[in-house]
Structure formats: C-alpha cells, structure tokens
Motif scaffolding. Structure first.
Motif, short mmCIF file in Angstrom:
data_model
loop_
_atom_site.label_atom_id
_atom_site.label_comp_id
_atom_site.label_asym_id
_atom_site.label_seq_id
_atom_site.Cartn_x
_atom_site.Cartn_y
_atom_site.Cartn_z
N LEU A 73 0.82 -1.21 0.00
CA LEU A 73 0.00 0.00 0.00
C LEU A 73 0.85 1.26 0.00
CD1 LEU A 73 -2.87 -1.03 2.45
CD2 LEU A 73 -2.92 -0.97 -0.05
N SER A 74 1.99 1.21 0.68
CA SER A 74 2.90 2.37 0.67
C SER A 74 3.43 2.64 -0.73
CB SER A 74 4.07 2.13 1.62
OG SER A 74 3.65 2.12 2.96
N GLU A 75 3.85 1.57 -1.42
CA GLU A 75 4.37 1.75 -2.77
C GLU A 75 3.27 2.17 -3.73
OE1 GLU A 75 6.99 -0.48 -6.25
OE2 GLU A 75 6.69 -1.49 -4.32
N MET A 76 2.09 1.59 -3.57
CA MET A 76 0.98 1.97 -4.43
C MET A 76 0.66 3.46 -4.30
SD MET A 76 -1.93 -1.02 -4.47
CE MET A 76 -2.74 -0.39 -5.95
N SER A 77 0.57 3.94 -3.06
CA SER A 77 0.21 5.34 -2.85
C SER A 77 1.30 6.26 -3.39
CB SER A 77 -0.03 5.61 -1.36
OG SER A 77 1.13 5.40 -0.60
N GLU A 78 2.56 5.89 -3.20
CA GLU A 78 3.65 6.73 -3.70
C GLU A 78 3.68 6.75 -5.22
OE1 GLU A 78 6.61 9.35 -4.09
OE2 GLU A 78 5.50 8.88 -2.26
N CYS A 79 3.50 5.59 -5.84
CA CYS A 79 3.45 5.52 -7.31
C CYS A 79 2.29 6.36 -7.84
CB CYS A 79 3.30 4.08 -7.77
SG CYS A 79 4.79 3.08 -7.64
N ALA A 80 1.12 6.22 -7.21
CA ALA A 80 -0.05 6.97 -7.65
C ALA A 80 0.15 8.47 -7.46
CB ALA A 80 -1.28 6.50 -6.89
N VAL B 279 1.52 0.09 -10.75
CA VAL B 279 0.38 0.19 -9.83
C VAL B 279 -0.52 -1.03 -10.01
CG1 VAL B 279 -1.64 1.55 -9.17
CG2 VAL B 279 0.48 2.71 -9.84
N ASN B 280 -0.75 -1.43 -11.25
CA ASN B 280 -1.59 -2.60 -11.51
C ASN B 280 -0.94 -3.88 -10.96
OD1 ASN B 280 -3.45 -1.02 -12.85
ND2 ASN B 280 -2.57 -1.37 -14.87
N GLU B 281 0.38 -3.99 -11.10
CA GLU B 281 1.09 -5.15 -10.54
C GLU B 281 0.92 -5.22 -9.03
OE1 GLU B 281 5.11 -4.69 -11.71
OE2 GLU B 281 4.77 -5.21 -13.83
N LEU B 282 1.04 -4.08 -8.37
CA LEU B 282 0.90 -4.04 -6.91
C LEU B 282 -0.51 -4.41 -6.48
CD1 LEU B 282 2.97 -0.80 -6.28
CD2 LEU B 282 3.51 -3.06 -5.32
N TYR B 283 -1.49 -3.98 -7.24
CA TYR B 283 -2.86 -4.35 -6.90
C TYR B 283 -3.04 -5.87 -6.98
CZ TYR B 283 -7.92 -4.76 -7.00
OH TYR B 283 -9.22 -5.12 -6.72
N SER B 284 -2.44 -6.48 -7.99
CA SER B 284 -2.51 -7.94 -8.12
C SER B 284 -1.81 -8.62 -6.95
CB SER B 284 -1.87 -8.38 -9.44
OG SER B 284 -2.61 -7.89 -10.55
N PHE C 68 -6.35 3.19 -4.88
CA PHE C 68 -5.05 3.63 -5.40
C PHE C 68 -4.88 3.22 -6.87
CE2 PHE C 68 -3.65 3.50 -0.78
CZ PHE C 68 -3.63 4.87 -0.66
N GLU C 69 -5.40 2.04 -7.21
CA GLU C 69 -5.32 1.59 -8.60
C GLU C 69 -6.15 2.51 -9.50
OE1 GLU C 69 -6.68 -0.60 -12.16
OE2 GLU C 69 -7.94 -0.17 -10.42
N ARG C 70 -7.30 2.94 -9.02
CA ARG C 70 -8.15 3.84 -9.80
C ARG C 70 -7.53 5.23 -9.90
NH1 ARG C 70 -14.02 3.39 -7.19
NH2 ARG C 70 -14.51 4.95 -8.79
N ILE C 71 -6.83 5.67 -8.88
CA ILE C 71 -6.13 6.95 -8.94
C ILE C 71 -5.08 6.92 -10.04
CG2 ILE C 71 -4.48 8.43 -7.70
CD1 ILE C 71 -6.14 7.81 -5.14
#
Length: 231
Positions: A121-128, A157-162, A192-195
């Motif tokens: 979640l940290s990486e997703m939010s930073e990437c987004a 971001v999509n990879e992290l969601y998976s 985050f994926e939608r962002i």
C-alpha cells in the motif's frame, strides 16, 4: 490591448489554480497511503481539505467558462489548454475524493491488519502520487514524452494491486484474523489503482494540449466512467 491583457491573466490564473489542485491531490494521495498503513493522524488533513478542493475547482471552472464564453474566437493551443484544463479538474477532484474515501475506510481497519499490507500500500500510494504530480506537470509543460511516461508507470500500480489480491487470498487460506478486513483492505488498494487510471486520463489531456488528439485506453475510460456513475 486591455482585453488581451485580461485574457492572458485568466490563462495564468487557470494554470496557477490547476497546479495548486494537482499539488493538493498528490499530497492527499500520500497522506492516504500513510493512513492506510496505520498512521491515523495522517487522515485528519485529508478529511478537512474538502473546502480547499471546492474553492480551487470552482475557480478553475469559472475561469475556463468565462474564457470560452467571452474570448472568441478561441483557437489552437489556447483552446486546447482551456478545454483540457476544464476536463482535468474533474479528474483531479475525483482523485482527491478517493483519498477521503480511503481515510474513511481505514478507520475500520486495525493497524495490525493494515501492517500486513503496508509495503504494497505504501508503494501503491507513492506511485499513484507521482503519477498525479507528473501528469499535471506534463500538462503544464505541454510535454508529450513526460505524459507517455505516466501511462507506463501505471503498469507498476496494476502489478501491486494484483500482489495485494494474492496476499489477501493467502491470508484467507491461512485463517488469519486479518482476512476479516478483506473487503476494506481490497477496496483501499482498488482506490489507489483507480487513482493511477485517473492520472493516465490527465496525462492524455497533456498529450491533447500538444497534438489535439485525446487518446486514452478505451477499456480504462469506460470502466472509470461506469465507476463514476456508481459513486
């Protein structure tokens, strides 16, 4: 001359307000990421920032409409800038609204449960957040190459969601207590994926500003439009 001076000032105002809204949205995405990983205090600023978002959105939309109605004929790069800015503000305010949704969701998630997904979640939010910043900067600079890089970043971001999905399935199989919070944890990751997807739409408007063509993945655009209607 006075009319042209006013027109130039309006364009500068639109760009300034748009930059501020971009900065706010990116900052709130990062704060939502902190909240999602257990920092409850990070959510306070996000939840209290609605009035600032509304003021910026109204200022951008009012200036765009004023220019489009009164500054005729509006052609070429000026037309693409104003029409692009008018559309981008919707995506940025939707992003900012999603950060509040994340903060609302994480109130229901114990810090111990969120910690199991803190890295993702940290990486997703930073990437987004970077995608938000860079897509806005690409529009401001009329930079097609930078906009295209934003689109490419969405793959991560999509990879992290998976990865989040797979980890949550594992928690269920192991009978971990964290699995009780599967719906909330998965929805946080989904936001985050939608962002990231919305940032791609902003990047597409940056390309439009230069080329006059607005190209965004049809499947992504249709899905986001459907989700907006549901919201």
């Amino acid at each position: 001359m006075a009319t042209r001076t006013k027109f130039t000032k309006q364009l500068e105002d639109i760009e300034g307000y748009l930059n501020r809204l971009t900065e706010k949205a990116a900052s709130d995405v990062r704060a939502a990421g902190l909240a999602a990983t257990g920092d409850k205090g990070a959510a306070e600023g996000v939840m209290s920032g609605r009035k600032t978002e509304d003021r910026l959105r109204n200022a951008i939309e009012e200036n765009c409409l004023d220019v489009m109605l009164l500054q005729q004929p509006l052609i070429g790069e000026d037309l693409r800038f104003v029409s692009g800015a008018f559309r981008i503000v919707s995506d940025l305010t939707h992003i900012d609204g999603m950060t509040r949704d994340v903060c609302w969701l994480v109130e229901e998630i114990p810090a111990k449960a969120a910690k199991k997904l803190s890295a993702e979640l940290s990486e997703m939010s930073e990437c987004a957040a970077r995608m938000v910043e860079q897509s806005g900067a690409a529009f401001a600079a009329s930079d097609v190459e930078a906009a295209q890089k934003v689109v490419e970043q969405d793959n991560r971001v999509n990879e992290l969601y998976s990865e989040v999905e797979e980890k949550l399935v594992g928690l269920i199989r192991e009978g971990k207590s964290s699995a009780r919070y599967l719906p909330e944890l998965l929805m946080v990751a989904k936001y985050f994926e939608r962002i990231g997807d919305l940032s791609k739409r902003v990047a597409a408007w940056a390309i439009f500003r230069v080329t006059g063509e607005h190209v965004v993945a049809e499947k992504t655009s249709q899905r986001l439009d459907a989700e907006e209607q549901e919201d």
